[in-house]
Design an enzyme around this catalytic site. Structure first.
Site, short mmCIF file in Angstrom:
data_model
loop_
_atom_site.label_atom_id
_atom_site.label_comp_id
_atom_site.label_asym_id
_atom_site.label_seq_id
_atom_site.Cartn_x
_atom_site.Cartn_y
_atom_site.Cartn_z
N MET A 1 -75.82 74.49 -1.67
CA MET A 1 -74.43 74.04 -1.75
C MET A 1 -74.05 73.40 -0.42
O MET A 1 -74.23 74.00 0.64
CB MET A 1 -73.53 75.24 -2.06
CG MET A 1 -73.77 75.75 -3.48
SD MET A 1 -72.63 77.05 -3.96
CE MET A 1 -73.27 78.40 -3.01
N MET A 2 -73.52 72.19 -0.51
CA MET A 2 -73.29 71.40 0.70
C MET A 2 -72.32 72.11 1.63
O MET A 2 -71.29 72.63 1.21
CB MET A 2 -72.78 70.02 0.32
CG MET A 2 -73.86 69.28 -0.46
SD MET A 2 -73.42 67.64 -0.93
CE MET A 2 -73.56 66.81 0.61
N LYS B 1 -81.44 69.88 -11.75
CA LYS B 1 -80.17 70.61 -11.95
C LYS B 1 -79.17 69.63 -12.54
O LYS B 1 -78.95 68.55 -11.99
CB LYS B 1 -79.64 71.17 -10.63
CG LYS B 1 -78.26 71.82 -10.79
CD LYS B 1 -78.02 72.87 -9.73
CE LYS B 1 -76.67 73.55 -9.90
NZ LYS B 1 -75.57 72.81 -9.31
N CYS C 1 -73.79 66.55 -9.26
CA CYS C 1 -72.70 66.44 -8.28
C CYS C 1 -71.73 65.33 -8.70
O CYS C 1 -72.15 64.20 -8.93
CB CYS C 1 -73.28 66.15 -6.90
SG CYS C 1 -71.98 65.97 -5.68
N GLN D 1 -83.29 70.42 -2.55
CA GLN D 1 -82.60 69.60 -3.55
C GLN D 1 -82.37 68.20 -3.02
O GLN D 1 -81.81 68.03 -1.93
CB GLN D 1 -81.26 70.21 -3.96
CG GLN D 1 -80.70 69.42 -5.15
CD GLN D 1 -79.33 69.83 -5.57
OE1 GLN D 1 -78.37 69.70 -4.82
NE2 GLN D 1 -79.21 70.33 -6.79
N ARG E 1 -71.11 80.24 -5.95
CA ARG E 1 -70.01 80.77 -5.15
C ARG E 1 -70.05 82.28 -5.00
O ARG E 1 -69.70 82.81 -3.94
CB ARG E 1 -68.67 80.31 -5.76
CG ARG E 1 -68.44 78.82 -5.54
CD ARG E 1 -67.35 78.28 -6.42
NE ARG E 1 -67.76 78.23 -7.82
CZ ARG E 1 -67.07 77.68 -8.80
NH1 ARG E 1 -65.89 77.14 -8.51
NH2 ARG E 1 -67.51 77.65 -10.03
N GLY F 1 -69.88 79.89 -12.84
CA GLY F 1 -68.89 80.93 -13.12
C GLY F 1 -69.45 82.33 -13.29
O GLY F 1 -68.75 83.21 -13.76
C1 LIG Z 1 -69.06 74.11 -1.43
C2 LIG Z 1 -69.96 73.78 -2.60
C3 LIG Z 1 -71.00 72.90 -2.42
C4 LIG Z 1 -71.86 72.58 -3.48
N1 LIG Z 1 -72.91 71.76 -3.26
C5 LIG Z 1 -73.83 71.57 -4.23
C6 LIG Z 1 -75.03 70.85 -3.99
O1 LIG Z 1 -75.29 70.37 -2.87
N2 LIG Z 1 -75.90 70.70 -5.02
C7 LIG Z 1 -75.66 71.23 -6.27
O2 LIG Z 1 -76.50 71.11 -7.16
N3 LIG Z 1 -74.54 71.91 -6.53
C8 LIG Z 1 -73.62 72.10 -5.54
N4 LIG Z 1 -72.51 72.83 -5.79
C9 LIG Z 1 -72.29 73.37 -7.16
C10 LIG Z 1 -72.91 74.75 -7.30
O3 LIG Z 1 -74.31 74.69 -7.07
C11 LIG Z 1 -72.69 75.33 -8.68
O4 LIG Z 1 -73.32 74.49 -9.64
C12 LIG Z 1 -71.23 75.45 -9.05
O5 LIG Z 1 -70.46 75.94 -7.95
C13 LIG Z 1 -71.04 76.37 -10.24
O6 LIG Z 1 -71.70 77.61 -10.04
P1 LIG Z 1 -70.95 78.91 -9.44
O7 LIG Z 1 -69.76 79.17 -10.34
O8 LIG Z 1 -71.99 80.00 -9.49
O9 LIG Z 1 -70.52 78.56 -8.04
C14 LIG Z 1 -71.64 73.16 -4.75
C15 LIG Z 1 -70.59 74.07 -4.92
C16 LIG Z 1 -69.74 74.38 -3.87
C17 LIG Z 1 -68.64 75.38 -4.06
#
Ligand SMILES: Cc1cc2nc3c(=O)[nH]c(=O)nc-3n(C[C@H](O)[C@H](O)[C@H](O)COP(=O)(O)O)c2cc1C
Length: 316
Positions: free
Chosen positions: A1-2, A122, A83, A53, A217, A196
């Site tokens: 996650m960035m 992904k 993304c 990634q 998250r 989620g």
């Molecule tokens: C701050 C932030 C940065 C993210 N950066 C990426 C990323 O670089 N590559 C990616 O595939 N998903 C990225 N995501 C999405 C997450 O990988 C994930 O798919 C999304 O948050 C839903 O899953 P979660 O509910 O478990 O967080 C990012 C999410 C957040 C909150």
């Protein structure tokens, strides 16, 4: 996650959990090819298994970036097809590639030809007005025809016009059922569900339907749940947060000696003790002091000393 799962974050998460696969932030193929590779791709050997990634949409450039990543020692190269940010859309990659399965297939074919490690994808369910039943299967089928067998699916569409990346992680409704159905139809594929999922109980329920669960998250905001993952899913033992802290302090000390600022590492610890007496005092001490010039291991130790103090229970 960035901006979140940088190398320091991943070391902390690895200490919490020995077995889960870790993913880097998305790095564009162009950055890998032209940028400061040590800064962008360097990682600690303890992070294995760790996936790089990549973002991009040009097969030859992605192949080159994948080769560089493999040479760095990554265990997997993952292509981002999820993304939704404007910056990514203007580069015509990320989630908008859900509309171009043939191009994604060309990308992953070129990447696979360049590396011996697995190339994975992904993705989202679809974008905008796409029918997710069709768009997800089209993307998966095209990539599978090019040899990809593992897919991490963020189980919601992305809306590319009018929603921020943050809203795109909340507003389009989740459809886990579709991801579960795709796994039933294609038992030969490795399907990982994402989006989620906040607890390990939820993860366990998904694992009755799919091969893996990707936590985003929740892992960042409540990293302590990672300490239960080995015991719950991999037949290992639960992680001990205090032992993890000590090991991370040793890592911090070594990194400080190489010039890494304290804050770059300790920012990933801010949620580690949530719910524990003194956790808020710990957080406040780090927030106020870790960015100061001269901040060092003593600063972290002072913050840790605020945990578990008698009388701090109300401040947890
Ligand atoms: C701050 C932030 C940065 C993210 N950066 C990426 C990323 O670089 N590559 C990616 O595939 N998903 C990225 N995501 C999405 C997450 O990988 C994930 O798919 C999304 O948050 C839903 O899953 P979660 O509910 O478990 O967080 C990012 C999410 C957040 C909150």
């Amino acid at each position: 996650m960035m901006d979140w799962t940088d190398r320091h974050c991943r070391v902390l998460h690895r200490l919490l959990c020995a077995r889960a696969r870790l993913y880097t932030e998305m790095v564009t193929a162009e950055a890998v090819i032209r940028g400061d590779r040590t800064r962008l791709l360097g990682f600690d050997p303890s992070e294995h298994p760790v996936a790089l990634q990549l973002g991009g949409a040009e097969p030859a450039r992605l192949a080159e970036a994948a080769r560089i990543g493999a040479d760095f020692g990554y265990d997997e190269i993952n292509l981002n097809v999820g993304c939704p940010s404007d910056r990514v859309q203007s580069g015509r990659f990320g989630a908008c590639l859900m509309r171009e399965p043939a191009l994604v297939a060309d990308c992953v074919a070129a990447m696979r030809a360049a590396v011996a490690i697995p190339v994975t994808v992904k993705c989202r369910l679809g974008v905008d007005d796409q029918d997710p039943d069709a768009s997800l299967r089209a993307l998966i089928d095209a990539c599978n025809a090019a040899g990809v067998t593992m897919f991490a699916v963020h189980a919601r569409k992305a809306w590319l016009a009018g929603l921020s990346p943050k809203d795109n992680r909340e507003i389009p409704p989740l459809d886990y059922g579709l991801v579960h159905r795709v796994k039933r139809e294609r038992p030969d594929l490795t399907i990982v569900v994402n989006g989620g999922i906040a607890t390990l109980d939820e993860a366990a329920t998904h694992l009755e339907h799919v091969d893996g669960v990707m936590l985003g998250r929740a892992a960042y905001h409540a990293p302590a749940i990672l300490a239960q993952v080995d015991a719950r899913f991999f037949g290992g033992t639960p992680g001990d947060i205090d032992a993890v802290t000590e090991a991370f302090c040793a890592y911090v000390s070594a990194q400080l000696a190489q010039g890494t600022p304290l804050h770059a590492m300790t920012k990933h610890m801010l949620n580690l003790y949530s719910g524990r007496p003194g956790a808020r005092l710990f957080r406040r001490h780090l927030s106020e002091n870790a960015t100061r010039p001269g901040a060092n291991l003593g600063t972290l130790r002072d913050a840790l000393a605020r945990l578990d103090r008698p009388g701090d229970r109300a401040a947890a």
